[in-house]
Design a protein around this motif. Structure first.
Motif, PDB file in Angstrom:
ATOM      1  N   ALA A  65       7.203   0.266   7.424  1.00 26.34           N
ATOM      2  CA  ALA A  65       6.150  -0.730   7.632  1.00 26.34           C
ATOM      3  C   ALA A  65       6.706  -1.971   8.320  1.00 26.34           C
ATOM      4  O   ALA A  65       6.057  -2.549   9.210  1.00 26.34           O
ATOM      5  N   ILE A  66       7.909  -2.382   7.933  1.00 26.91           N
ATOM      6  CA  ILE A  66       8.526  -3.553   8.553  1.00 26.91           C
ATOM      7  C   ILE A  66       8.816  -3.282  10.025  1.00 26.91           C
ATOM      8  O   ILE A  66       8.545  -4.108  10.900  1.00 26.91           O
ATOM      9  N   ARG A  67       9.353  -2.113  10.307  1.00 27.49           N
ATOM     10  CA  ARG A  67       9.725  -1.793  11.695  1.00 27.49           C
ATOM     11  C   ARG A  67       8.499  -1.615  12.592  1.00 27.49           C
ATOM     12  O   ARG A  67       8.575  -1.838  13.798  1.00 27.49           O
ATOM     13  N   HIS A  68       7.367  -1.201  12.035  1.00 27.51           N
ATOM     14  CA  HIS A  68       6.163  -0.997  12.828  1.00 27.51           C
ATOM     15  C   HIS A  68       5.363  -2.286  13.028  1.00 27.51           C
ATOM     16  O   HIS A  68       4.449  -2.321  13.854  1.00 27.51           O
ATOM     17  N   ALA A  69       5.688  -3.320  12.267  1.00 30.76           N
ATOM     18  CA  ALA A  69       4.910  -4.563  12.349  1.00 30.76           C
ATOM     19  C   ALA A  69       5.155  -5.268  13.685  1.00 30.76           C
ATOM     20  O   ALA A  69       6.269  -5.269  14.221  1.00 30.76           O
ATOM     21  N   ASP A  70       4.124  -5.881  14.204  1.00 33.95           N
ATOM     22  CA  ASP A  70       4.252  -6.647  15.440  1.00 33.95           C
ATOM     23  C   ASP A  70       4.883  -8.012  15.184  1.00 33.95           C
ATOM     24  O   ASP A  70       5.557  -8.563  16.058  1.00 33.95           O
ATOM     25  N   HIS A  71       4.660  -8.544  14.003  1.00 29.31           N
ATOM     26  CA  HIS A  71       5.208  -9.847  13.630  1.00 29.31           C
ATOM     27  C   HIS A  71       5.630  -9.763  12.170  1.00 29.31           C
ATOM     28  O   HIS A  71       4.909  -9.221  11.331  1.00 29.31           O
ATOM     29  N   ILE A  72       6.807 -10.282  11.856  1.00 25.30           N
ATOM     30  CA  ILE A  72       7.369 -10.176  10.510  1.00 25.30           C
ATOM     31  C   ILE A  72       7.643 -11.571   9.966  1.00 25.30           C
ATOM     32  O   ILE A  72       8.199 -12.421  10.670  1.00 25.30           O
ATOM     33  N   VAL A  73       7.265 -11.800   8.705  1.00 29.44           N
ATOM     34  CA  VAL A  73       7.602 -13.038   7.997  1.00 29.44           C
ATOM     35  C   VAL A  73       8.469 -12.642   6.811  1.00 29.44           C
ATOM     36  O   VAL A  73       8.022 -11.929   5.916  1.00 29.44           O
ATOM     37  N   VAL A  81       1.775  -6.966   2.680  1.00 31.79           N
ATOM     38  CA  VAL A  81       2.922  -7.374   1.864  1.00 31.79           C
ATOM     39  C   VAL A  81       3.686  -6.099   1.522  1.00 31.79           C
ATOM     40  O   VAL A  81       3.160  -5.229   0.824  1.00 31.79           O
ATOM     41  N   GLU A  82       4.904  -5.956   2.024  1.00 33.52           N
ATOM     42  CA  GLU A  82       5.600  -4.677   1.903  1.00 33.52           C
ATOM     43  C   GLU A  82       7.115  -4.843   1.794  1.00 33.52           C
ATOM     44  O   GLU A  82       7.692  -5.827   2.253  1.00 33.52           O
ATOM     45  N   HIS A  83       7.759  -3.824   1.146  1.00 38.19           N
ATOM     46  CA  HIS A  83       9.210  -3.669   1.167  1.00 38.19           C
ATOM     47  C   HIS A  83       9.608  -2.467   2.013  1.00 38.19           C
ATOM     48  O   HIS A  83      10.782  -2.272   2.310  1.00 38.19           O
ATOM     49  N   ASP A  84       8.634  -1.632   2.345  1.00 36.79           N
ATOM     50  CA  ASP A  84       8.914  -0.367   3.012  1.00 36.79           C
ATOM     51  C   ASP A  84       9.504  -0.606   4.403  1.00 36.79           C
ATOM     52  O   ASP A  84       8.972  -1.374   5.209  1.00 36.79           O
ATOM     53  N   GLU A  85      10.616   0.085   4.701  1.00 37.21           N
ATOM     54  CA  GLU A  85      11.303  -0.115   5.971  1.00 37.21           C
ATOM     55  C   GLU A  85      10.437   0.278   7.159  1.00 37.21           C
ATOM     56  O   GLU A  85      10.398  -0.426   8.179  1.00 37.21           O
ATOM     57  N   PRO A 110       0.801  -1.228   0.000  1.00 36.29           N
ATOM     58  CA  PRO A 110       0.000   0.000   0.000  1.00 36.29           C
ATOM     59  C   PRO A 110       0.833   1.278   0.000  1.00 36.29           C
ATOM     60  O   PRO A 110       0.307   2.357  -0.274  1.00 36.29           O
ATOM     61  N   SER A 111       2.133   1.178   0.311  1.00 38.09           N
ATOM     62  CA  SER A 111       2.952   2.388   0.409  1.00 38.09           C
ATOM     63  C   SER A 111       3.511   2.855  -0.929  1.00 38.09           C
ATOM     64  O   SER A 111       4.199   3.885  -0.979  1.00 38.09           O
ATOM     65  N   ILE A 112       3.254   2.106  -2.017  1.00 36.16           N
ATOM     66  CA  ILE A 112       3.820   2.473  -3.318  1.00 36.16           C
ATOM     67  C   ILE A 112       3.376   3.887  -3.697  1.00 36.16           C
ATOM     68  O   ILE A 112       2.196   4.214  -3.691  1.00 36.16           O
ATOM     69  N   GLY A 113       4.346   4.727  -4.027  1.00 38.74           N
ATOM     70  CA  GLY A 113       4.056   6.075  -4.489  1.00 38.74           C
ATOM     71  C   GLY A 113       3.785   7.084  -3.393  1.00 38.74           C
ATOM     72  O   GLY A 113       3.521   8.254  -3.686  1.00 38.74           O
ATOM     73  N   LEU A 114       3.862   6.663  -2.143  1.00 41.61           N
ATOM     74  CA  LEU A 114       3.546   7.579  -1.051  1.00 41.61           C
ATOM     75  C   LEU A 114       4.792   8.297  -0.545  1.00 41.61           C
ATOM     76  O   LEU A 114       5.875   7.705  -0.437  1.00 41.61           O
ATOM     77  N   HIS A 115       4.624   9.572  -0.201  1.00 41.30           N
ATOM     78  CA  HIS A 115       5.668  10.335   0.468  1.00 41.30           C
ATOM     79  C   HIS A 115       5.762   9.840   1.915  1.00 41.30           C
ATOM     80  O   HIS A 115       4.820   9.258   2.453  1.00 41.30           O
ATOM     81  N   GLN A 118      19.719  -7.999   7.360  1.00 41.73           N
ATOM     82  CA  GLN A 118      21.051  -7.402   7.221  1.00 41.73           C
ATOM     83  C   GLN A 118      20.964  -5.923   6.851  1.00 41.73           C
ATOM     84  O   GLN A 118      21.733  -5.103   7.361  1.00 41.73           O
ATOM     85  N   TYR A 119      20.009  -5.596   5.962  1.00 37.02           N
ATOM     86  CA  TYR A 119      19.850  -4.190   5.591  1.00 37.02           C
ATOM     87  C   TYR A 119      19.237  -3.377   6.725  1.00 37.02           C
ATOM     88  O   TYR A 119      19.632  -2.239   6.985  1.00 37.02           O
ATOM     89  N   LEU A 120      18.269  -3.966   7.432  1.00 37.17           N
ATOM     90  CA  LEU A 120      17.653  -3.252   8.544  1.00 37.17           C
ATOM     91  C   LEU A 120      18.657  -3.003   9.667  1.00 37.17           C
ATOM     92  O   LEU A 120      18.607  -1.974  10.353  1.00 37.17           O
TER      93      LEU A 120
END
Length: 277
Positions: free
Chosen positions: A42-50, A36-40, A7-12, A82-84
């Protein structure tokens, strides 16, 4: 349950923060939210990550890491982790390319949509990034105004650019190419020849052969996208999809055309000993 695909595609970043706030609000109401995301962020705010991987395509298809953010950061086999964690990063260039001296593309008086008599001076010969919050006028300025105007000047197009006063510096360019997000082809059967328009004269060439004229074949007969000349068993794909329960689908050559995409009558028409396949 809510499922969102990137959902973050194209968002500032500002708008992305608002999006994440909305998703967390849905969660707080007792909903399950899967993103489903690549945005950093969104990943950091998630409670559980796969984290899927380890690579793409045939090199992927596995769950590399799963858990909270700390679990992902601690997983040595997770490229995402590794990137995070900062162990890997996209290196910035040591030297910046300098613009071409004395060559500036200047757009004056852009006033389309919410633009307020904008004057834009772009250096040439370098990569320029136009950014800003969603709805700030980026697309109007670049796509609707600058690109449309230059396409008319350089490419002989007949577009209607958004209002502007003048453009100076177009003589520094011989053409303009717009790479947007619209699909390249209308169907999955498209290929480079159909993308570029090359396939049209090829179909016309076969339609002009004596054998094709005797049979009354038009250029459409030699298209694998429409009924008539294509193999109807595979609908011009040349391959048949076999659905495998609990496994990825597999593709096998069509039993009728054997991967040639056309029916027998169409393949009988030849030009200099070769058929359309």
């Amino acid at each position: 349950m809510y499922v969102l695909d990137e959902p973050s595609i194209g968002l500032h970043q500002r708008d992305n923060e608002r999006l994440l706030g909305t998703l967390k609000h849905l969660r707080d109401l007792g909903n399950t939210v899967i993103v489903v995301e690549h945005d950093e962020d969104a990943i950091r705010h998630a409670d559980h990550i796969v984290d899927m991987g380890p690579g793409a395509g045939e090199h992927g298809g596995e769950i590399v890491a799963e858990g909270n953010l700390a679990d992902i950061l601690a997983c040595a086999g997770s490229l995402t982790g590794q990137y995070l964690a900062g162990a890997q990063a996209i290196a910035l260039p040591r030297e910046r390319r300098q613009p071409r001296e004395g060559r500036v593309l200047k757009l004056t008086g852009a006033s389309g949509n919410n633009l307020r008599d904008v004057t834009l001076a772009l250096p040439t010969g370098i990569m320029v990034c136009v950014t800003g919050v969603s709805g700030s006028g980026k697309s109007t300025l670049i796509n609707d105004t600058l690109h449309a105007a230059l396409a008319n000047m350089l490419n002989g197009a007949a577009l209607e650019p958004a209002p502007f006063t003048a453009i100076d510096g177009e003589e520094f360019f011989d053409k303009i190419v717009n790479v947007d997000q619209s699909p390249i082809g209308r169907t999955p059967r498209s290929n480079p020849a159909t993308y570029t328009g090359l396939f049209t004269p090829i179909r016309e060439l076969f339609a002009g052969t004596p054998q094709a004229r005797e049979r009354g074949y038009e250029p459409g007969r030699f298209s694998f996208n429409v009924k008539g000349g294509r193999c109807e068993a595979c609908q011009g794909d040349g391959m048949i999809k076999v659905e495998m329960h609990f496994l990825p689908d597999i593709y096998v050559p069509c039993d009728v055309c054997h991967g040639q995409r056309y029916n027998r009558e169409t393949l009988e028409v030849e030009y200099k000993g070769r058929n359309i396949h």
